[in-house]
Design a protein around this motif. Structure first.
Motif, PDB file in Angstrom:
ATOM      1  N   ALA A 210     -88.707 -68.699  56.478  1.00  0.00           N
ATOM      2  CA  ALA A 210     -89.139 -67.690  55.353  1.00  0.00           C
ATOM      3  C   ALA A 210     -87.931 -66.604  55.051  1.00  0.00           C
ATOM      4  CB  ALA A 210     -90.387 -66.996  55.512  1.00  0.00           C
ATOM      5  N   VAL A 211     -87.587 -66.486  53.526  1.00  0.00           N
ATOM      6  CA  VAL A 211     -86.350 -65.794  53.247  1.00  0.00           C
ATOM      7  C   VAL A 211     -86.898 -64.329  53.837  1.00  0.00           C
ATOM      8  CG1 VAL A 211     -85.386 -64.602  51.302  1.00  0.00           C
ATOM      9  CG2 VAL A 211     -86.024 -67.046  51.196  1.00  0.00           C
ATOM     10  N   ASP A 212     -87.991 -63.614  53.490  1.00  0.00           N
ATOM     11  CA  ASP A 212     -88.221 -62.402  53.802  1.00  0.00           C
ATOM     12  C   ASP A 212     -88.172 -62.060  55.330  1.00  0.00           C
ATOM     13  OD1 ASP A 212     -88.414 -61.586  51.320  1.00  0.00           O
ATOM     14  OD2 ASP A 212     -90.800 -61.665  51.361  1.00  0.00           O
ATOM     15  N   GLN A 213     -88.666 -62.872  56.000  1.00  0.00           N
ATOM     16  CA  GLN A 213     -88.763 -63.014  57.381  1.00  0.00           C
ATOM     17  C   GLN A 213     -87.378 -63.111  57.930  1.00  0.00           C
ATOM     18  OE1 GLN A 213     -89.456 -66.342  60.106  1.00  0.00           O
ATOM     19  NE2 GLN A 213     -91.330 -65.320  60.688  1.00  0.00           N
ATOM     20  N   LEU A 214     -86.370 -63.948  57.370  1.00  0.00           N
ATOM     21  CA  LEU A 214     -84.961 -63.850  57.790  1.00  0.00           C
ATOM     22  C   LEU A 214     -84.215 -62.799  57.676  1.00  0.00           C
ATOM     23  CD1 LEU A 214     -83.938 -67.576  56.883  1.00  0.00           C
ATOM     24  CD2 LEU A 214     -83.872 -66.573  59.340  1.00  0.00           C
ATOM     25  N   VAL A 215     -84.476 -62.086  56.501  1.00  0.00           N
ATOM     26  CA  VAL A 215     -83.551 -60.833  55.928  1.00  0.00           C
ATOM     27  C   VAL A 215     -84.110 -59.802  57.147  1.00  0.00           C
ATOM     28  CG1 VAL A 215     -83.764 -59.142  54.234  1.00  0.00           C
ATOM     29  CG2 VAL A 215     -83.653 -61.394  53.660  1.00  0.00           C
TER      30      VAL A 215
END
Length: 231
Positions: A210-215
């Motif tokens: 997931a984008v937010d998790q990766l960031v």
């Protein structure tokens, strides 16, 4: 219990006789593989988490802090590649295959989007390389990697990897990638999985992509790396 098992077997057979049923069974298989992958990540030796940065993830989100596998594969330029060739650059490592039209394009897209967002939120932070290892070395041969590199919209400094079937499978096993290949179609059932590597070539975190998790995981990795470099 015997009767229940027989009924279940007959139900599965009926599902396999229809296209919709086969799709449903593949979905169940993906869910089971994802659960296994999550269990595998959790049982790895996790190190103490960094301070809570006020993000989406709890401070107790497990940091793996283990060495990345060094199995040599072949990149899109036809050259031998191992994680050591990143030469101190952080990285995101994920797994995909060219004929996949569902999970794989989404995971690669999310990793690229997360990298762009990291650059916006933390200017000056070294951008991680995106390393994509094929799950289908039978069809994603080294000669096909330049095409996949463009299809996945990878950028300069990113790496697409393949190689001999036995070598790729050895690499996937070393990375702990749970997967199941259908020999009839060549398709591979697999969970979404992205590893966050620090600049020393160690696995900091595992993510579902997931984008937010990766960031957030990349930010935690960058903060920890910066702290470790201070005198």
């Amino acid at each position: 219990m015997v009767g229940w098992g027989s009924e279940l077997s007959r139900a599965i057979i009926r599902l396999r006789l229809t296209r919709g049923g086969r799709v449903a069974l593949r979905g169940l298989a993906v869910g089971a593989l994802a659960a296994l992958a999550l269990v595998g990540v959790r049982v790895l030796s996790a190190r103490p988490a960094p301070p809570d940065l006020g993000g989406l993830l709890p401070a107790t989100y497990p940091r793996l802090d283990g060495p990345a596998p060094l199995v040599a594969l072949v990149d899109q330029h036809g050259e031998r590649f191992t994680i050591r060739d990143l030469r101190g650059r952080p990285a995101l490592v994920t797994f995909a295959f060219g004929h996949c039209e569902t999970v794989c394009p989404l995971v690669v897209h999310n990793a690229l989007a997360a990298r762009r967002r990291l650059a916006e939120r933390r200017p000056g932070t070294p951008p991680p390389a995106l390393v994509v290892v094929t799950l289908d070395p039978w069809r994603d041969t080294p000669a096909r990697l330049p095409t996949l590199f463009e299809r996945w919209m990878l950028e300069e400094g990113d790496i697409a990897l393949s190689g001999p079937v036995e070598q790729v499978n050895r690499a996937l096993d070393a990375w702990g990638v749970v997967r199941q290949r259908d020999p009839a179609t060549g398709d591979v059932v697999h969970p979404a999985l992205v590893y966050v590597l620090d600049g020393s070539g160690r696995i900091a975190y595992a993510s579902t992509g997931a984008v937010d998790q990766l960031v957030e995981l990349m930010e935690r990795t960058a903060v920890r790396t910066s702290s470790a470099r201070r005198p």
